[in-house]
Design a protein around this motif. Structure first.
Motif, PDB file in Angstrom:
ATOM      1  N   GLY A 163      35.601  28.570  11.879  1.00  0.00           N
ATOM      2  CA  GLY A 163      35.191  28.778  13.258  1.00  0.00           C
ATOM      3  C   GLY A 163      33.695  28.606  13.412  1.00  0.00           C
ATOM      4  O   GLY A 163      32.917  29.180  12.639  1.00  0.00           O
ATOM      5  N   THR A 188      38.050  25.209  14.333  1.00  0.00           N
ATOM      6  CA  THR A 188      38.240  25.741  15.673  1.00  0.00           C
ATOM      7  C   THR A 188      36.870  26.051  16.274  1.00  0.00           C
ATOM      8  O   THR A 188      35.994  26.608  15.604  1.00  0.00           O
ATOM      9  N   THR A 190      34.293  27.991  18.336  1.00  0.00           N
ATOM     10  CA  THR A 190      34.089  29.349  18.843  1.00  0.00           C
ATOM     11  C   THR A 190      32.844  29.321  19.738  1.00  0.00           C
ATOM     12  O   THR A 190      32.879  28.872  20.852  1.00  0.00           O
ATOM     13  N   ALA A 200      36.700  35.937  16.152  1.00  0.00           N
ATOM     14  CA  ALA A 200      37.600  35.040  15.426  1.00  0.00           C
ATOM     15  C   ALA A 200      37.730  35.462  13.967  1.00  0.00           C
ATOM     16  O   ALA A 200      38.830  35.443  13.395  1.00  0.00           O
ATOM     17  N   SER A 203      39.640  38.947  13.740  1.00  0.00           N
ATOM     18  CA  SER A 203      41.069  38.867  14.051  1.00  0.00           C
ATOM     19  C   SER A 203      41.851  38.024  13.050  1.00  0.00           C
ATOM     20  O   SER A 203      43.082  38.095  13.019  1.00  0.00           O
ATOM     21  N   LYS A 205      41.715  34.737  13.176  1.00  0.00           N
ATOM     22  CA  LYS A 205      41.891  33.408  13.768  1.00  0.00           C
ATOM     23  C   LYS A 205      41.155  32.364  12.938  1.00  0.00           C
ATOM     24  O   LYS A 205      41.584  31.211  12.826  1.00  0.00           O
ATOM     25  N   ALA A 206      40.025  32.747  12.365  1.00  0.00           N
ATOM     26  CA  ALA A 206      39.285  31.912  11.412  1.00  0.00           C
ATOM     27  C   ALA A 206      38.978  32.776  10.200  1.00  0.00           C
ATOM     28  O   ALA A 206      38.774  33.992  10.318  1.00  0.00           O
ATOM     29  N   GLN A 207      38.950  32.157   9.028  1.00  0.00           N
ATOM     30  CA  GLN A 207      38.647  32.899   7.802  1.00  0.00           C
ATOM     31  C   GLN A 207      37.222  32.650   7.305  1.00  0.00           C
ATOM     32  O   GLN A 207      36.708  33.389   6.470  1.00  0.00           O
TER      33      GLN A 207
END
Length: 295
Positions: A163, A188, A190, A200, A203, A205-207
């Motif tokens: 992200g 992704t 952000t 992100a 949560s 959503k991105a690592q």
């Protein structure tokens, strides 16, 4: 908001100009002033106030801070025509501005190349240990699997969603692949190290996300910044950029001592004091100078 910021900076300018008189300022302003310019980035405003307070407490006269003056192109022109005397900047960005093809990334190399690239009308003082640069960040759980650097991350990038800002693919995608063999499973968009990026990562959503090294939210959330052993991200040390002849040797020495005391950790705290605690930049600057025996 802009009107409030203008008022704060004008008040800071008046306070910064009330030190003991001492001949100084070289060829600064029209009345021998040392005029410190700043961008509208909060960190830049705080560093400008540090410079102003240190110079004033050191005996310089007529030190003023100009409200936000615009981008680097505007600032450099103002330094060259002596309508500004001094501004805080970042070593890697400055080098790219004055010598775009230059590929230097390591701290000392960037600084040496920057000094060579500057036009004769400008001067750069000693750089601070403090940097504010891009840094890739992961959660503790990811770091616990043995990922502590971009070299560790490289072979495993295919497992992770990244992200970051919209300009990441143009600026860094090819470089991270070349230096570390890293191709993320997915990119992704952000924001630029802001709340969307933090959310992100929290949560899942991105690592892996792109943040800035002085962002206090890294430590506050228990995130882990990854080391960059091959210097993919160029050094971005805080440096005072000055008009040639605008500062006396004594004034340069004051700023060099200030820079030597400014670490990345301390800069992150200063940023937090201003943006989160909403403290007056004059109070922040005076507290920093006292704490570091610079008064």
């Amino acid at each position: 908001m802009k009107r409030k910021l203008f008022a704060v900076l004008c008040a800071a300018a008046l306070l910064a100009g009330c030190g003991d008189p001492l001949k100084g300022g070289g060829e600064g302003g029209n009345r021998g002033e040392i005029i410190i310019g700043s961008s509208d980035v909060p960190e830049n405003l705080v560093i400008a106030q540090l410079y102003a307070t240190a110079l004033t407490k050191g005996g310089a006269r007529n030190v003023v801070i100009r409200p936000p003056v615009g981008g680097r192109e505007v600032v450099v022109k103002a330094l060259q025509d002596k309508s500004l005397s001094l501004t805080p900047d970042y070593s890697g960005n400055l080098l790219q501005y004055f010598d775009k093809p230059n590929q230097a990334t390591e701290s000392g190399q960037v600084y040496r190349e920057l000094r060579k690239a500057l036009p004769p009308s400008l001067d750069v003082l000693e750089q601070a240990p403090a940097e504010d640069k891009d840094v890739l960040v992961v959660k503790k759980e990811t770091a616990g699997t043995g990922i502590r650097s971009l070299a560790d991350l490289g072979p495993r990038c295919g497992d992770f969603v990244f992200g970051g800002p919209g300009q990441w693919p143009d600026r860094w995608e090819a470089k991270i692949k070349k230096r570390y063999g890293c191709t993320f499973r997915q990119l992704t968009t952000t924001d630029t190290g802001g709340p969307v990026t933090v959310a992100a990562l929290k949560s899942g959503k991105a690592q892996v996300v792109d943040m800035f090294s002085t962002d206090s939210r890294i430590a506050a959330n228990g995130f882990v910044p990854l080391a960059d052993p091959k210097h993919m991200f160029p050094a971005q040390h805080i440096v005072p950029l000055a008009a040639k002849g605008a500062l006396t040797e004594r004034e340069q020495g004051i700023l060099n001592r200030l820079s030597a005391a400014l670490t990345t950790e301390k800069l992150a705290k200063l940023d937090d004091e201003y943006t989160v605690a909403k403290r007056d930049p004059v109070d922040i600057a005076e507290e920093f100078l006292r704490a570091n025996n610079l008064m």
